[in-house]
Write a protein that holds these residues in place. Structure first.
Motif, mmCIF file in Angstrom:
data_model
loop_
_atom_site.group_PDB
_atom_site.id
_atom_site.type_symbol
_atom_site.label_atom_id
_atom_site.label_comp_id
_atom_site.label_asym_id
_atom_site.label_seq_id
_atom_site.Cartn_x
_atom_site.Cartn_y
_atom_site.Cartn_z
ATOM 1 N N VAL A 1 0.658 -1.166 0.048
ATOM 2 C CA VAL A 1 -0.052 -0.077 -0.042
ATOM 3 C C VAL A 1 0.832 1.320 -0.010
ATOM 4 O O VAL A 1 1.451 1.567 0.943
ATOM 5 N N ALA A 2 1.212 1.662 -1.309
ATOM 6 C CA ALA A 2 2.114 2.960 -1.449
ATOM 7 C C ALA A 2 1.680 4.085 -0.919
ATOM 8 O O ALA A 2 2.220 4.885 -0.176
ATOM 9 N N GLU A 3 0.186 4.604 -1.038
ATOM 10 C CA GLU A 3 -0.648 5.163 -0.342
ATOM 11 C C GLU A 3 -1.866 4.839 0.038
ATOM 12 O O GLU A 3 -2.505 4.018 -0.751
ATOM 13 N N ASP B 1 -4.779 5.297 -1.364
ATOM 14 C CA ASP B 1 -5.553 5.041 -2.405
ATOM 15 C C ASP B 1 -4.595 4.482 -3.678
ATOM 16 O O ASP B 1 -5.311 4.349 -4.603
ATOM 17 N N LYS B 2 -3.544 3.849 -3.124
ATOM 18 C CA LYS B 2 -2.626 3.534 -4.329
ATOM 19 C C LYS B 2 -1.833 2.129 -3.866
ATOM 20 O O LYS B 2 -1.095 1.997 -2.830
ATOM 21 N N ILE B 3 -2.131 1.021 -4.481
ATOM 22 C CA ILE B 3 -1.655 -0.167 -4.256
ATOM 23 C C ILE B 3 -0.611 -0.807 -5.279
ATOM 24 O O ILE B 3 -1.226 -0.891 -6.194
ATOM 25 N N VAL B 4 0.489 -1.271 -4.940
ATOM 26 C CA VAL B 4 1.477 -1.495 -5.794
ATOM 27 C C VAL B 4 1.413 -3.034 -5.732
ATOM 28 O O VAL B 4 1.394 -3.594 -4.633
ATOM 29 N N LYS B 5 1.321 -3.894 -6.939
ATOM 30 C CA LYS B 5 1.288 -5.508 -6.911
ATOM 31 C C LYS B 5 2.315 -5.992 -7.654
ATOM 32 O O LYS B 5 2.631 -5.349 -8.736
ATOM 33 N N GLY C 1 9.714 0.646 -6.867
ATOM 34 C CA GLY C 1 9.375 1.617 -5.905
ATOM 35 C C GLY C 1 10.268 1.755 -4.806
ATOM 36 O O GLY C 1 10.786 2.862 -4.213
ATOM 37 N N ASP D 1 1.465 -2.782 4.376
ATOM 38 C CA ASP D 1 0.512 -1.555 4.219
ATOM 39 C C ASP D 1 1.333 -0.572 5.497
ATOM 40 O O ASP D 1 1.107 -0.450 6.847
#
Length: 128
Positions: free
Chosen positions: A36-38, A40-44, A52, A119
Motif C-alpha cells: 500500500v504505497a498510499e 488509495d494506491k496499491i502496488v502489486k 518503488g 501496509d
C-alpha cells in the motif's frame, strides 16, 4: 537474504534498506505481494515493489526499528513494528517520519517466509 522465521523479516528488511539494497529487500516479498504505497494506491507484484524501493532508496534513508511484535498462526504471521526514517530531501533539508506498518507474511514450501501484504502507515508530520 532469506527469512527462515517471520521475526527475520524485520531484521532483514532493516538491514537491506540501510544498506541501500533494493533487490535484497524486494526478495523478501512474494511474487504477487501488494504494497500500500498510499491510502488509495496499491502496488502489486515484486517487480513493481522493486521499482518503488529503488525510488525510495534514492534519498538514502536511514531506518531504525524501534519495536516489533509478531503474531503467528501456523504458516501465516502478522508483523507489527515501529520505525523511524531519517533522510535528506533533494533540496538538502532533513526530515524524519514515523512508520507503523502492518505486514502479513506467509511461510512457503521451501520453509522461507515472504511478505504478502505490506501496509506502512506513515506519519509525515515529523521533521527535524
Amino acid at each position: 537474504m532469506s527469512a527462515s522465521s517471520p521475526d527475520d523479516l524485520h531484521r532483514l528488511f532493516e538491514q537491506g534498506l540501510n544498506a541501500g539494497n533494493a533487490d535484497a529487500v524486494a526478495a523478501l516479498y512474494e511474487e504477487d505481494a501488494i504494497l500500500v504505497a498510499e491510502p488509495d494506491k496499491i502496488v502489486k507484484g515484486r517487480p513493481a515493489i522493486l521499482d518503488g524501493l529503488k525510488n525510495f532508496l534514492a534519498i538514502k534513508p536511514r531506518m531504525t526499528l524501534n519495536a516489533a511484535r509478531v503474531v503467528r498462526n501456523g504458516d501465516i504471521a502478522i508483523l507489527y513494528s515501529d520505525w523511524t526514517i531519517s533522510a535528506t530531501r533533494p533540496d538538502g533539508s532533513r526530515f524524519s517520519s514515523d512508520v507503523r506498518p502492518t505486514v502479513i507474511a506467509r511461510r512457503h514450501a521451501d520453509g522461507l517466509w515472504r511478505i504478502v501484504i505490506d501496509d506502512p502507515s506513515v506519519d509525515e508530520s515529523g521533521t527535524s
